[in-house]
Write a protein that holds these residues in place. Structure first.
Motif, PDB file in Angstrom:
ATOM      1  N   ILE A  95      16.043  43.862  49.550  1.00  0.00           N
ATOM      2  CA  ILE A  95      16.909  43.447  48.466  1.00  0.00           C
ATOM      3  C   ILE A  95      15.816  42.202  47.822  1.00  0.00           C
ATOM      4  N   SER A  96      15.546  42.192  46.620  1.00  0.00           N
ATOM      5  CA  SER A  96      14.503  41.481  45.761  1.00  0.00           C
ATOM      6  C   SER A  96      15.263  40.219  45.496  1.00  0.00           C
ATOM      7  N   TYR A  97      14.658  39.035  45.618  1.00  0.00           N
ATOM      8  CA  TYR A  97      15.233  37.665  45.206  1.00  0.00           C
ATOM      9  C   TYR A  97      15.874  37.769  43.965  1.00  0.00           C
ATOM     10  N   VAL A  98      15.343  38.361  42.874  1.00  0.00           N
ATOM     11  CA  VAL A  98      16.068  38.790  41.641  1.00  0.00           C
ATOM     12  C   VAL A  98      17.437  39.232  41.773  1.00  0.00           C
ATOM     13  N   GLU A  99      17.495  40.440  42.547  1.00  0.00           N
ATOM     14  CA  GLU A  99      18.910  41.192  42.672  1.00  0.00           C
ATOM     15  C   GLU A  99      19.886  40.309  43.484  1.00  0.00           C
ATOM     16  N   PHE A 100      19.391  39.437  44.724  1.00  0.00           N
ATOM     17  CA  PHE A 100      20.083  38.621  45.281  1.00  0.00           C
ATOM     18  C   PHE A 100      20.749  37.421  44.526  1.00  0.00           C
ATOM     19  N   PHE A 101      19.983  36.979  43.669  1.00  0.00           N
ATOM     20  CA  PHE A 101      20.268  35.918  42.823  1.00  0.00           C
ATOM     21  C   PHE A 101      21.422  36.503  41.956  1.00  0.00           C
ATOM     22  N   LEU A 102      21.109  37.502  41.073  1.00  0.00           N
ATOM     23  CA  LEU A 102      22.046  38.161  39.937  1.00  0.00           C
ATOM     24  C   LEU A 102      23.241  38.523  40.624  1.00  0.00           C
ATOM     25  N   ALA A 103      23.378  39.329  41.817  1.00  0.00           N
ATOM     26  CA  ALA A 103      24.477  39.463  42.445  1.00  0.00           C
ATOM     27  C   ALA A 103      25.462  38.517  42.504  1.00  0.00           C
ATOM     28  N   TYR A 104      24.888  37.340  43.081  1.00  0.00           N
ATOM     29  CA  TYR A 104      25.995  36.159  43.474  1.00  0.00           C
ATOM     30  C   TYR A 104      26.428  35.475  42.240  1.00  0.00           C
ATOM     31  N   VAL A 105      25.359  35.383  41.246  1.00  0.00           N
ATOM     32  CA  VAL A 105      25.688  34.769  40.194  1.00  0.00           C
ATOM     33  C   VAL A 105      26.820  35.421  39.069  1.00  0.00           C
ATOM     34  N   VAL A 106      26.525  36.884  39.053  1.00  0.00           N
ATOM     35  CA  VAL A 106      26.999  37.637  38.152  1.00  0.00           C
ATOM     36  C   VAL A 106      28.777  37.717  38.848  1.00  0.00           C
ATOM     37  N   ALA A 107      28.682  37.844  40.220  1.00  0.00           N
ATOM     38  CA  ALA A 107      30.127  37.700  40.922  1.00  0.00           C
ATOM     39  C   ALA A 107      30.867  36.483  40.594  1.00  0.00           C
ATOM     40  N   ALA A 108      30.004  35.130  40.715  1.00  0.00           N
ATOM     41  CA  ALA A 108      30.654  34.033  40.296  1.00  0.00           C
ATOM     42  C   ALA A 108      31.048  34.017  38.781  1.00  0.00           C
ATOM     43  N   MET A 109      30.455  34.385  38.159  1.00  0.00           N
ATOM     44  CA  MET A 109      30.625  34.584  36.566  1.00  0.00           C
ATOM     45  C   MET A 109      32.198  35.231  36.756  1.00  0.00           C
ATOM     46  N   LEU A 110      32.254  36.404  37.110  1.00  0.00           N
ATOM     47  CA  LEU A 110      33.314  37.269  36.917  1.00  0.00           C
ATOM     48  C   LEU A 110      34.505  36.622  37.437  1.00  0.00           C
ATOM     49  N   ARG A 111      34.496  35.953  38.715  1.00  0.00           N
ATOM     50  CA  ARG A 111      35.606  35.222  39.077  1.00  0.00           C
ATOM     51  C   ARG A 111      36.125  34.090  38.234  1.00  0.00           C
ATOM     52  N   GLY A 112      34.936  33.398  37.643  1.00  0.00           N
ATOM     53  CA  GLY A 112      35.340  32.351  37.010  1.00  0.00           C
ATOM     54  C   GLY A 112      36.139  32.807  35.561  1.00  0.00           C
ATOM     55  N   LEU A 113      35.657  33.950  34.941  1.00  0.00           N
ATOM     56  CA  LEU A 113      36.192  34.592  33.865  1.00  0.00           C
ATOM     57  C   LEU A 113      37.660  34.942  33.930  1.00  0.00           C
ATOM     58  N   MET A 114      37.687  35.585  35.106  1.00  0.00           N
ATOM     59  CA  MET A 114      39.088  36.051  35.253  1.00  0.00           C
ATOM     60  C   MET A 114      40.072  35.082  35.753  1.00  0.00           C
ATOM     61  N   VAL A 115      39.849  33.946  36.087  1.00  0.00           N
ATOM     62  CA  VAL A 115      40.806  32.522  36.382  1.00  0.00           C
ATOM     63  C   VAL A 115      40.946  32.286  34.771  1.00  0.00           C
ATOM     64  N   GLY A 116      39.585  32.093  34.171  1.00  0.00           N
ATOM     65  CA  GLY A 116      40.000  31.421  32.881  1.00  0.00           C
ATOM     66  C   GLY A 116      40.831  32.286  31.829  1.00  0.00           C
ATOM     67  N   LEU A 117      40.524  33.373  31.926  1.00  0.00           N
ATOM     68  CA  LEU A 117      41.434  34.450  31.199  1.00  0.00           C
ATOM     69  C   LEU A 117      42.897  34.160  31.542  1.00  0.00           C
ATOM     70  N   GLY A 118      43.176  34.075  32.931  1.00  0.00           N
ATOM     71  CA  GLY A 118      44.498  33.871  33.626  1.00  0.00           C
ATOM     72  C   GLY A 118      45.088  32.803  33.042  1.00  0.00           C
ATOM     73  N   VAL A 119      44.428  31.605  33.187  1.00  0.00           N
ATOM     74  CA  VAL A 119      44.863  30.210  32.551  1.00  0.00           C
ATOM     75  C   VAL A 119      45.257  30.262  31.232  1.00  0.00           C
ATOM     76  N   LEU A 120      44.561  31.083  30.244  1.00  0.00           N
ATOM     77  CA  LEU A 120      44.528  31.045  28.859  1.00  0.00           C
ATOM     78  C   LEU A 120      45.942  31.836  28.580  1.00  0.00           C
ATOM     79  N   VAL A 121      46.253  33.027  29.268  1.00  0.00           N
ATOM     80  CA  VAL A 121      47.269  33.762  29.257  1.00  0.00           C
ATOM     81  C   VAL A 121      48.556  33.054  29.476  1.00  0.00           C
ATOM     82  N   VAL A 122      48.437  32.470  30.706  1.00  0.00           N
ATOM     83  CA  VAL A 122      49.586  31.636  30.899  1.00  0.00           C
ATOM     84  C   VAL A 122      50.009  30.331  30.201  1.00  0.00           C
ATOM     85  N   THR A 123      48.895  29.717  29.748  1.00  0.00           N
ATOM     86  CA  THR A 123      49.058  28.312  29.092  1.00  0.00           C
ATOM     87  C   THR A 123      49.220  28.584  27.542  1.00  0.00           C
ATOM     88  N   GLY A 124      48.880  29.680  26.836  1.00  0.00           N
ATOM     89  CA  GLY A 124      48.943  29.851  25.450  1.00  0.00           C
ATOM     90  C   GLY A 124      50.269  29.930  25.081  1.00  0.00           C
TER      91      GLY A 124
END
Length: 250
Positions: free
Chosen positions: A94-123
């Protein structure tokens, strides 16, 4: 990009399998913040002509995105290092680019999921407008990328959970909590207003909030430039650590 897709799937599955802890719990925490602060201040406080509860919600959403993006990549790497399972990620081609992208994209997805949940609940607690949805999405995605990259740096640097906790408590928490989530920086003394401008998270929060109300403490273009440069700097630093093998291969 087979390695990227496989590692991304593994990282997403890792937090999704315990979604009650990784997604639902942060949403509840943000809701408690809103209930407490809005109960105390909403009746008599407006910020930039916006009701305090409405002003607070975008800040809580963005704070949740950032903190959970950091938590995802950092906890994954430190757990892999402590248990010794990181070798199964490093051995495949696995290249360093793939390693980096996989971890960062997964982190972004979790952050966006939590953010959307907060928006729905608090809105439900205050009327929100969406003046510029593009700005909302842009700052959420780039902010999640910055914190996902920082989480990788913390996970690579730390040798045990205590060190990771210190990184989060003494750097990430102050940056996010003192970034204008709960207040406008114009309410601060002049000295602390100037200090706030050295905090890149302030620009993430301010630009994200602009997307809702069309008002901000700093021009959104300036915020976007600062956030983009910050992401580039942190991403390059993370990539350099991966290429060097620091505390991973050696």
């Amino acid at each position: 990009m087979i390695g990227f897709r496989t590692l991304l799937y593994k990282e997403v599955l890792r937090f999704w399998k315990v979604g009650f802890q990784t997604v639902a719990a942060p949403v509840l925490t943000a809701l408690l913040y809103l209930l407490i602060f809005s109960h105390v201040l909403d009746a008599g406080v407006q910020v930039n002509g916006v009701r305090y509860a409405a002003f607070l919600i975008p800040g809580l959403v963005m704070m949740s995105v950032l903190q959970n993006a950091f938590a995802n990549s950092s906890s994954s790497l430190i757990q892999s290092k402590v248990t010794g399972s990181v070798v199964f990620v490093l051995l495949p081609p696995i290249s360093y680019v793939e390693f980096f992208l996989a971890y960062v994209v997964a982190a972004m997805l979790r952050g966006l999921m939590v953010g959307l949940g907060v928006l729905v609940v608090t809105g439900w607690f205050a009327p929100l407008t969406f003046v510029a949805p593009f700005w909302i999405l842009t700052f959420a995605v780039i902010g999640g990328g910055i914190m996902g990259s920082l989480g990788m740096i913390a996970g690579i640097w730390a040798d045990k959970f205590d060190q990771l906790a210190a990184f989060q408590n003494f750097l990430i928490m102050p940056l996010t909590m003192l970034s204008g989530v709960f207040y406008s920086i114009h309410s601060l003394p002049l000295f602390w207003q100037q200090v706030s401008h050295f905090n890149p998270v302030f620009y993430m929060i301010d630009g994200f909030r602009f997307g809702f109300f069309g008002v901000s403490d700093v021009a959104p273009g300036t915020s976007l430039a600062v956030v983009a440069i910050s992401f580039l700097a942190v991403a390059l630093a993370t990539f350099a650590l991966l290429r060097s093998g620091y505390k991973l291969r050696y």
